[in-house]
Design an enzyme around this catalytic site. Structure first.
Site, short mmCIF file in Angstrom:
data_model
loop_
_atom_site.label_atom_id
_atom_site.label_comp_id
_atom_site.label_asym_id
_atom_site.label_seq_id
_atom_site.Cartn_x
_atom_site.Cartn_y
_atom_site.Cartn_z
N ARG A 128 -3.13 25.31 -8.02
CA ARG A 128 -2.52 25.59 -6.71
C ARG A 128 -1.28 26.40 -7.04
NH1 ARG A 128 -2.91 19.73 -4.52
NH2 ARG A 128 -4.96 19.78 -3.56
N PRO A 129 -1.32 27.69 -6.78
CA PRO A 129 -0.33 28.62 -7.35
C PRO A 129 1.06 28.56 -6.74
CG PRO A 129 -1.80 29.78 -5.88
CD PRO A 129 -2.32 28.37 -5.96
N CYS A 130 1.76 27.46 -6.99
CA CYS A 130 3.13 27.34 -6.49
C CYS A 130 4.05 28.35 -7.16
CB CYS A 130 3.63 25.92 -6.63
SG CYS A 130 3.45 25.21 -8.27
N HIS A 131 3.62 28.90 -8.30
CA HIS A 131 4.43 29.92 -8.97
C HIS A 131 4.51 31.20 -8.14
CE1 HIS A 131 0.26 30.56 -10.36
NE2 HIS A 131 0.59 31.85 -10.42
#
Length: 163
Positions: A128-131
């Site tokens: 889950r690309p929180c970056h």
């Protein structure tokens, strides 16, 4: 049910991948991650159970995979699940602000701080690309795995230029 886990070498450090059963991922974390998973007693290492997951991470870090196709089993409040679902819609190589993420989740702009809290509690680092979430000014704001790792991921995805 006994939670299974494996580890995976990566440019971010050794990933700890855990889940309730073969191929089902409940957490992905890196060494030193704020709030990151640990291997408590009762967990059993099972590399074969996560072989496909590790292959996907290898492909992602090689620049060959843009979106993960994993079975996930995370638990969060309705609010967090809503924000996490919006995270999954941020395309590879793109970024959004916390305000834009709130809108993507169908939330009011005033919920930006709570959205930041949900992003920080994301148990599936990289998947889950929180970056891909940045500050309103375009700055690289906090990342549970550390800003250097966030820079590395955004560079891998072509958002930032390699030094």
């Amino acid at each position: 049910m006994t939670t299974l886990y494996t580890t995976c070498p990566s440019p971010l450090g050794e990933l700890l991948i855990a889940g309730p059963g073969p191929g089902v991922v409940a957490s992905v974390s890196v060494p030193g991650q704020k709030g990151g998973a640990r291997v408590p007693p009762g967990r059993r290492r099972d590399d074969a159970a996560f072989a496909d997951v590790v292959r996907q991470f290898d492909a992602y870090f090689a620049g060959e995979l843009k979106k993960f196709d994993l079975t996930v089993a995370t638990e969060g409040s309705e609010f967090r699940e809503r924000v996490w679902a919006a995270l999954e819609r941020i395309p590879y190589g793109a970024t959004v602000t916390y305000g834009e993420l709130a809108a993507m989740a169908g939330l009011e702009p005033r919920s930006v701080r709570a959205v930041g809290g949900a992003v920080g509690a994301n148990p599936l680092m990289v998947v889950r690309p929180c970056h891909r979430v940045i500050g309103a000014s375009g700055s690289l704001t906090g990342y549970a795995g550390g800003l250097e790792r966030k820079k590395l991921l955004l560079t891998l995805e072509g958002v930032l230029r390699a030094p």
